[in-house]
Design a protein around this motif. Structure first.
Motif, mmCIF file in Angstrom:
data_model
loop_
_atom_site.group_PDB
_atom_site.id
_atom_site.type_symbol
_atom_site.label_atom_id
_atom_site.label_comp_id
_atom_site.label_asym_id
_atom_site.label_seq_id
_atom_site.Cartn_x
_atom_site.Cartn_y
_atom_site.Cartn_z
ATOM 1 N N ILE A 194 0.832 -1.178 0.014
ATOM 2 C CA ILE A 194 0.107 0.142 0.011
ATOM 3 C C ILE A 194 0.943 0.954 0.026
ATOM 4 O O ILE A 194 1.711 1.390 0.746
ATOM 5 N N LEU A 195 0.689 2.072 -0.918
ATOM 6 C CA LEU A 195 1.584 3.205 -1.044
ATOM 7 C C LEU A 195 0.627 4.706 -0.886
ATOM 8 O O LEU A 195 -0.248 4.759 -1.418
ATOM 9 N N ASP A 196 1.359 5.554 0.190
ATOM 10 C CA ASP A 196 0.889 6.620 0.278
ATOM 11 C C ASP A 196 1.373 7.525 -0.582
ATOM 12 O O ASP A 196 2.449 7.843 -0.947
ATOM 13 N N MET A 197 0.190 8.391 -1.456
ATOM 14 C CA MET A 197 0.712 8.872 -2.770
ATOM 15 C C MET A 197 1.045 10.369 -2.456
ATOM 16 O O MET A 197 1.823 10.918 -3.125
ATOM 17 N N SER A 198 1.159 10.796 -1.272
ATOM 18 C CA SER A 198 1.845 11.965 -0.644
ATOM 19 C C SER A 198 3.337 11.634 -0.143
ATOM 20 O O SER A 198 3.912 12.591 0.343
ATOM 21 N N ALA A 199 3.762 10.432 0.065
ATOM 22 C CA ALA A 199 4.908 10.174 0.521
ATOM 23 C C ALA A 199 6.130 10.915 -0.255
ATOM 24 O O ALA A 199 5.974 10.881 -1.533
ATOM 25 N N PRO A 200 7.338 11.437 0.419
ATOM 26 C CA PRO A 200 8.321 11.959 -0.320
ATOM 27 C C PRO A 200 8.916 10.919 -1.333
ATOM 28 O O PRO A 200 9.130 9.784 -1.126
ATOM 29 N N GLY A 201 9.109 11.477 -2.584
ATOM 30 C CA GLY A 201 9.641 10.624 -3.819
ATOM 31 C C GLY A 201 8.769 10.151 -4.519
ATOM 32 O O GLY A 201 9.024 9.704 -5.668
ATOM 33 N N VAL A 202 7.385 10.355 -4.439
ATOM 34 C CA VAL A 202 6.300 9.954 -5.421
ATOM 35 C C VAL A 202 6.082 11.365 -6.348
ATOM 36 O O VAL A 202 5.955 12.479 -5.871
ATOM 37 N N GLU A 203 6.139 11.279 -7.489
ATOM 38 C CA GLU A 203 5.883 12.310 -8.364
ATOM 39 C C GLU A 203 4.873 11.902 -9.584
ATOM 40 O O GLU A 203 5.313 10.790 -10.023
ATOM 41 N N VAL A 204 4.138 12.600 -9.586
ATOM 42 C CA VAL A 204 2.591 12.353 -10.428
ATOM 43 C C VAL A 204 2.674 13.066 -11.757
ATOM 44 O O VAL A 204 2.798 14.291 -11.463
ATOM 45 N N ARG A 205 2.701 12.614 -12.980
ATOM 46 C CA ARG A 205 2.772 13.555 -14.007
ATOM 47 C C ARG A 205 1.506 13.038 -14.858
ATOM 48 O O ARG A 205 1.355 11.731 -15.159
ATOM 49 N N ARG A 206 0.811 13.954 -15.323
ATOM 50 C CA ARG A 206 -0.452 13.610 -16.190
ATOM 51 C C ARG A 206 -0.072 13.435 -17.527
ATOM 52 O O ARG A 206 0.743 13.994 -18.072
ATOM 53 N N LEU A 207 -0.722 12.311 -18.180
ATOM 54 C CA LEU A 207 -0.521 12.249 -19.569
ATOM 55 C C LEU A 207 -1.613 12.606 -20.442
ATOM 56 O O LEU A 207 -3.080 12.391 -20.312
ATOM 57 N N LYS A 208 -1.409 13.563 -21.547
ATOM 58 C CA LYS A 208 -2.600 14.111 -22.380
ATOM 59 C C LYS A 208 -2.804 13.163 -23.222
ATOM 60 O O LYS A 208 -2.037 12.488 -24.198
ATOM 61 N N GLN A 209 -4.245 12.685 -23.570
ATOM 62 C CA GLN A 209 -4.830 11.629 -24.297
ATOM 63 C C GLN A 209 -5.154 12.402 -25.621
ATOM 64 O O GLN A 209 -5.481 13.637 -25.732
ATOM 65 N N ILE A 210 -5.357 11.766 -26.565
ATOM 66 C CA ILE A 210 -5.861 12.038 -27.849
ATOM 67 C C ILE A 210 -7.289 12.809 -27.929
ATOM 68 O O ILE A 210 -7.670 13.733 -28.801
ATOM 69 N N SER A 211 -7.984 12.323 -26.976
ATOM 70 C CA SER A 211 -9.172 13.005 -26.880
ATOM 71 C C SER A 211 -9.523 14.592 -26.239
ATOM 72 O O SER A 211 -10.304 14.949 -26.069
ATOM 73 N N GLY A 212 -8.184 14.636 -25.361
ATOM 74 C CA GLY A 212 -7.898 16.185 -24.895
ATOM 75 C C GLY A 212 -8.088 15.961 -23.432
ATOM 76 O O GLY A 212 -7.888 17.036 -22.779
ATOM 77 N N THR A 213 -8.367 14.719 -22.923
ATOM 78 C CA THR A 213 -8.430 14.597 -21.412
ATOM 79 C C THR A 213 -7.230 14.246 -20.935
ATOM 80 O O THR A 213 -6.027 14.020 -21.785
#
Length: 410
Positions: A194-213
């Motif tokens: 189980i991973l705490d997404m706010s833990a140090p070292g966690v980086e989230v980058r969003r991916l742009k999809q062809i639909s624009g979302t």
């Protein structure tokens, strides 16, 4: 199969309908808001409010024990609620991975302390979960993942990358599978956390999809520390835990959201072909008839699952049929809808496009539905091997230590 409700199931269905009628508008053909659009913070809040409303009324986690916030109901009752909810316009679901996948897996493999900590907040929509499985070099072959977890005292230190993680940007926790032993066969060297997404070292980058979302994300893990008490199952048994979550996933995503037979019917009733209503055209009617037959087949396959629940049995691998057929059907319907629209099919603005541009957006999003939750090829293998009992595919890497499996040079 027995499609009729028992008296108890009929009473529960009536209770569900009364609740939904009191709290949500009923859907009509062509009135649905397509669910693949960009989820905003406002959408998430609405979904959380709806989840909390269901939980307070006892309609979330129906088959969960009361001590975890459920109602000690049955899987059949949960299936009845899900089927009835489809007829109502409710906020977009962001809790499939939380309530439908993550928490059932924690209940199956976690300690009582973990269940007590995470069950109720997820059930009431207070915490959102994501699934950290796929990697750039490990999608369909999940067991080929390369994210590493190394023991350091009472912690595990994780380094690696995950990708195609739905809704990671607003998730508080993630279900993570990582490699803890590269010297054994690839399925044997995995451990689940189980991973705490706010833990140090966690980086989230969003991916742009062809639909624009941008609902998919890539997640980078750099020296992330996870306490050992946040491990699910034994060290090296992560594949077993992952299979539990994948089974929950196949059942959760078995029905694909998007334009369906009633929506294409609503469209052809408004169009003309060669001067007459499109719905009278034999070619149009033939296509719609084929999709209708597929929809009925999917409905009765889901009823098989309900029958299994009603008799106290768990559903089998036939759940893979639902996503395989519905995702392909979605793509075909979207493409045909745009073909019928002619030049108007190129208009993406929902304020100007016919049917609020449902078919246009669906065409761009549908290919992802044939990958997410298991590719078409993986699902066909599951159906062939586990439903039809055909011989399994040859595996050259079987029983080979992971660190000895040849890789391509770069």
């Amino acid at each position: 199969m027995d499609f009729s409700d028992t008296p108890e199931e009929a009473a529960f269905r009536a209770e569900v309908r009364a609740f939904l009628t009191a709290h949500a508008p009923r859907r009509t053909a062509g009135s649905r808001t397509y669910r693949s659009r960009q989820l905003t913070a406002a959408d998430v809040r609405l979904s959380q409010q709806w989840q909390a409303t269901k939980a307070a009324a006892g309609f979330a986690g129906i088959h969960w024990p009361r001590r975890y916030g459920g109602r000690d109901g049955t899987q059949m009752q949960a299936a009845i609620f899900a089927a009835e909810e489809e007829a109502f316009d409710v906020p977009p679901g962001v809790f499939n991975q939380s309530v439908g996948m993550a928490l059932p897996t924690i209940m199956a493999h976690g300690t009582e302390a973990l269940i007590d900590r995470y069950a109720r907040p997820a059930l009431y929509g207070e915490e959102i979960w994501c699934q950290l499985f796929s990697e750039p070099a490990a999608g369909s072959d999940l067991a080929g993942l390369r994210t590493r977890a190394m023991r350091d005292g009472e912690d595990w230190v994780v380094n690696g990358q995950k990708v195609w993680t739905s809704n990671a940007h607003f998730s508080q926790f993630g279900m993570l599978v990582a490699r803890t032993d590269p010297t054994v066969a690839k399925h044997a060297g995995l451990t689940f956390f189980i991973l705490d997404m706010s833990a140090p070292g966690v980086e989230v980058r969003r991916l742009k999809q062809i639909s624009g979302t941008a609902n998919f994300c890539e997640v980078f893990l750099t020296d992330v520390r996870i306490p050992d008490h946040h491990r699910l199952g034994a060290v090296g048994e992560g594949w077993k835990v992952a299979l539990t979550m994948l089974a929950n996933e196949r059942f959760t995503v078995g029905k694909t959201e998007g334009p369906d037979v009633d929506d294409i019917l609503a469209l052809v009733r408004t169009l003309t072909i060669d001067g007459r209503p499109a719905i009278q055209d034999p070619a149009v009617r033939e296509k719609i008839a084929r999709w209708y037959v597929q929809s009925e087949g999917l409905k009765y396959t889901r009823l098989r699952t309900q029958t299994a629940f009603s008799r106290g049995r768990a559903p089998g691998p036939e759940n893979s049929i639902g996503k395989l057929v519905s995702a392909t059907k979605l793509q075909e319907i979207a493409a045909y809808g745009i073909e019928l629209l002619g030049q108007a099919g190129a208009v993406m603005d929902p304020d100007f496009a016919p049917m609020n541009a449902w078919f246009q957006e669906a065409l761009l999003y549908a290919p992802g539905k044939r990958i997410a939750g298991g590719t078409d090829e993986i699902l066909r293998n599951i159906i062939a091997e586990r439903v039809l009992k055909m011989p399994g595919e040859m595996r050259a890497d079987k029983d080979v230590p992971f660190n000895q499996i040849p890789t391509s040079r770069r």
